[in-house]
Design a protein around this motif. Sequence first.
Motif, PDB file in Angstrom:
ATOM      1  N   ALA A 161      19.770   0.829 -18.302  1.00  0.00           N
ATOM      2  CA  ALA A 161      18.689   1.273 -17.431  1.00  0.00           C
ATOM      3  C   ALA A 161      17.783   0.098 -17.077  1.00  0.00           C
ATOM      4  CB  ALA A 161      17.890   2.379 -18.106  1.00  0.00           C
ATOM      5  N   VAL A 162      17.252   0.111 -15.868  1.00  0.00           N
ATOM      6  CA  VAL A 162      16.344  -0.933 -15.392  1.00  0.00           C
ATOM      7  C   VAL A 162      15.088  -0.257 -14.856  1.00  0.00           C
ATOM      8  CG1 VAL A 162      16.084  -2.944 -13.897  1.00  0.00           C
ATOM      9  CG2 VAL A 162      18.370  -2.279 -14.701  1.00  0.00           C
ATOM     10  N   ALA A 163      13.936  -0.697 -15.324  1.00  0.00           N
ATOM     11  CA  ALA A 163      12.664  -0.134 -14.867  1.00  0.00           C
ATOM     12  C   ALA A 163      12.176  -0.908 -13.646  1.00  0.00           C
ATOM     13  CB  ALA A 163      11.627  -0.189 -15.978  1.00  0.00           C
TER      14      ALA A 163
ATOM     15  N   ALA B 102      22.867  -9.561 -15.796  1.00  0.00           N
ATOM     16  CA  ALA B 102      22.615 -10.265 -14.534  1.00  0.00           C
ATOM     17  C   ALA B 102      22.265  -9.280 -13.424  1.00  0.00           C
ATOM     18  CB  ALA B 102      23.834 -11.099 -14.146  1.00  0.00           C
ATOM     19  N   VAL B 103      22.927  -8.137 -13.406  1.00  0.00           N
ATOM     20  CA  VAL B 103      22.591  -7.095 -12.429  1.00  0.00           C
ATOM     21  C   VAL B 103      21.139  -6.663 -12.601  1.00  0.00           C
ATOM     22  CG1 VAL B 103      23.075  -4.744 -11.640  1.00  0.00           C
ATOM     23  CG2 VAL B 103      24.974  -6.251 -12.270  1.00  0.00           C
TER      24      VAL B 103
ATOM     25  N   LEU C 231      17.901  -7.061  -9.863  1.00  0.00           N
ATOM     26  CA  LEU C 231      17.102  -5.947  -9.341  1.00  0.00           C
ATOM     27  C   LEU C 231      15.617  -6.177  -9.594  1.00  0.00           C
ATOM     28  CD1 LEU C 231      19.338  -2.916 -10.414  1.00  0.00           C
ATOM     29  CD2 LEU C 231      19.265  -4.092  -8.198  1.00  0.00           C
ATOM     30  N   LYS C 232      15.276  -6.703 -10.767  1.00  0.00           N
ATOM     31  CA  LYS C 232      13.868  -6.951 -11.095  1.00  0.00           C
ATOM     32  C   LYS C 232      13.282  -8.050 -10.212  1.00  0.00           C
ATOM     33  CE  LYS C 232      14.432  -5.761 -16.015  1.00  0.00           C
ATOM     34  NZ  LYS C 232      14.470  -6.337 -17.389  1.00  0.00           N
ATOM     35  N   THR C 233      13.978  -9.174 -10.114  1.00  0.00           N
ATOM     36  CA  THR C 233      13.441 -10.311  -9.369  1.00  0.00           C
ATOM     37  C   THR C 233      13.336 -10.005  -7.884  1.00  0.00           C
ATOM     38  OG1 THR C 233      14.358 -11.870 -10.980  1.00  0.00           O
ATOM     39  CG2 THR C 233      13.757 -12.744  -8.824  1.00  0.00           C
TER      40      THR C 233
ATOM     41  N   PHE D 147      10.869  -5.760  -2.013  1.00  0.00           N
ATOM     42  CA  PHE D 147      10.468  -4.349  -2.082  1.00  0.00           C
ATOM     43  C   PHE D 147      11.200  -3.721  -3.247  1.00  0.00           C
ATOM     44  CE2 PHE D 147      13.676  -5.108   1.242  1.00  0.00           C
ATOM     45  CZ  PHE D 147      14.776  -4.508   0.651  1.00  0.00           C
ATOM     46  N   ASP D 148      10.699  -2.609  -3.734  1.00  0.00           N
ATOM     47  CA  ASP D 148      11.353  -1.930  -4.846  1.00  0.00           C
ATOM     48  C   ASP D 148      12.753  -1.487  -4.427  1.00  0.00           C
ATOM     49  OD1 ASP D 148       9.052  -2.297  -6.245  1.00  0.00           O
ATOM     50  OD2 ASP D 148       8.419  -0.200  -6.227  1.00  0.00           O
TER      51      ASP D 148
END
Length: 710
Positions: A338-340, A367-368, A372-374, A380-381
């Motif tokens: 999961a990624v916040a 890495a995925v 997504l975070k960077t 944009f989100d």
Amino acid sequence: MIKTRRLVLGILFLTGTAFGQNTTTKQGHTNQNKFKQLKELLPTPNLQRTASGAPGIKYTQQKVDYTMDIILDDENTRIYGNETITYHNNSDDTLAYLWVQLDQNMRAADSKSPDIQPSSIPKNTSKKRFNKTYMTAPFDGGFKIESVLNIDDTAISYTINQTMMRVNLAEPLASGAKFEFKIKWWYNINNHRTDGGRSGYEHFSKDGNNNYVIAQFYPRLCVYDNVEGWQNDQFWGRSEFALEFGDFTVQITTPEDHMLGATGVLLNETEVFTKKELKRLKVAKKTFDNPVLIRTQEEAEEIEKKKATKTKTWKFYAENVRDYAFATSRKFIWDAMAVAINGKTVMAYSLYSKEANPLYGDHSTRAVAQTLKTYSKYTFDYPYHKAISVDGQMGMEYPQICFNPGRPDADGSYSDRVKYRMIKVTIHEVGHNFFPMIVNSDERQWTWMDEGLNSYVEMLAELAYDKDFPVTRGYPKNIVGYMAGDQSKIAPIMSKGDHVYEFGNNAYGKPATALWILRETIMGKELFDHAFRTYSQRWMFKHPTPADFFRTMEDASGIDLDWFWRGWFYSTEVNDIGIESVRKFYATEDTEKKAIVFIEDTTEGLNITKPDTAESKYFYEITFNKPGGLVMPIIAEYTYADGSKEKKTYPAQIWRYNDKQVTKAVHSEKQITKIVLDPDLETADVDLSNNSFPKDKKDAFSRFKTKMKN
């Protein structure tokens, strides 16, 4: 007499002989100043695309929805498909026909793509390559179109022109109307490991299985807009795709033992996953620190020993995406994390065969997640619910899924070189979810708008993943060799991708470098980041052009950058700024004249010998020259007698009156002992030998070697 005198003067002015002028004609010239505006190069703003770079009140774009039933024939390595296409004409125009892309036709037996490539007879070649090149019949790829039908199953007239198909409408499609039609097709899947390609299958002879990474597998609509009209340029294999957004309802039938990842929300998880896998997936959706294995290597190895005779169907729905792709194999291991993203949970997935483990298990999903975070931070989100990295042994991207390289040695070990390449490509391909999958530029026309922008943000993600990441593209020092190379083999960034010589440097490296320089040296992080974010958010789910990017970056930052776009994007000029000469002075008071007089010290070097009566400050007149064509800031580092250093940046506009040479007066409390230009290699200066005073070629070479190493 008065009237006669006026007449004579009038004649003298008309003939140019009045007041001592001779009769030689004075030749005029056009504005060649490097700082002139780009107005003659950029399109005129209108109600669809504003002068600020934002979409206008009349901006429109088409919408295309697809309903597809796809069958993967693993035994014969074929794809069979049926699709229903709903085309929404949101433009103000009436359309007499529709253009459909048939990208697989690049691999058809009668494809023209090989014919445009120069070739020659080699001095020698391997027997395997000889047989493949000269003795084997061409691979029979390409779409086999079985039917093109109206929704009531009546035939539609169509014309195929290589990789494009024109669907001839019985009645013109009016503005605001929609048109539904159906296409049925099949094609032979290429082995992308032996024959190349942006999708296909990889065969594993040891266990007899295939990994499939499938894209460009369905006839898909071209873009129609107010800039290009129909974007129906042929696909020759390099420049990628221009596509419309739409909603996809897709069913994919595979062997029952396959694990599959695809664009869109999976609607029937309980039908395609085991209870154990569903339980692990539930845990993964709440795990934010480490990947959770959903299907383990041991389980995948057991599954790949046999081949199922039954099939199962995967059901997906994807909303507002511009394309569709999937990957499937009985060999796939699957892990998830999961990624916040600003209070929203997005899933990072990886699918990989045992041959890619432990490299993929160690780094792929992480890495995925970092990507997504960077990217969300600087643009944009991330709006979708997942992103998938697949062991596809290529570098190719699609909405929510991408195919990446990288495998360890047979014993499971891997070098830093292999590791960093795999992470780099994964970040790059996942990053393409933002450019162009969401900020949807035309890749066929302007490759740099997705590859270059993406390569720039990729740098930030790489350094966030590992502060010592060996970034290969984007740093100014890394583009010097290309920019200083043979001009006959270099094209401006603003060139069509199919027509450039060094595709990687032109479409990836140089644009990324340009953006890095804008952020780090010219605009500053705060102004650049705000402008870049503004562009990204303005053009989410829309079709931007280069002009929209250029105008937005200026509009949101308050900086005139026309000189920069002209030099870096519209030309192949290089940056070379040097120190031509330094004059040194001291000041002393002339009591008779009641003035301060500057006395030049003509001795060699920078040392100034002042009499006791002289003023305390030191004065220098530095003449900078510019053998290179680019206008760039002058970054000068002054070293003082006490060992301290000070860096001063003179904006690029210092060259506005004289493009070749400029003189600057410098005064200092301390004596200057050394002057170095561009000490940190910020500006891609192609010749460091003229950057120092006193001249020191050994120092310049040493500086360059040190920076290259770092």
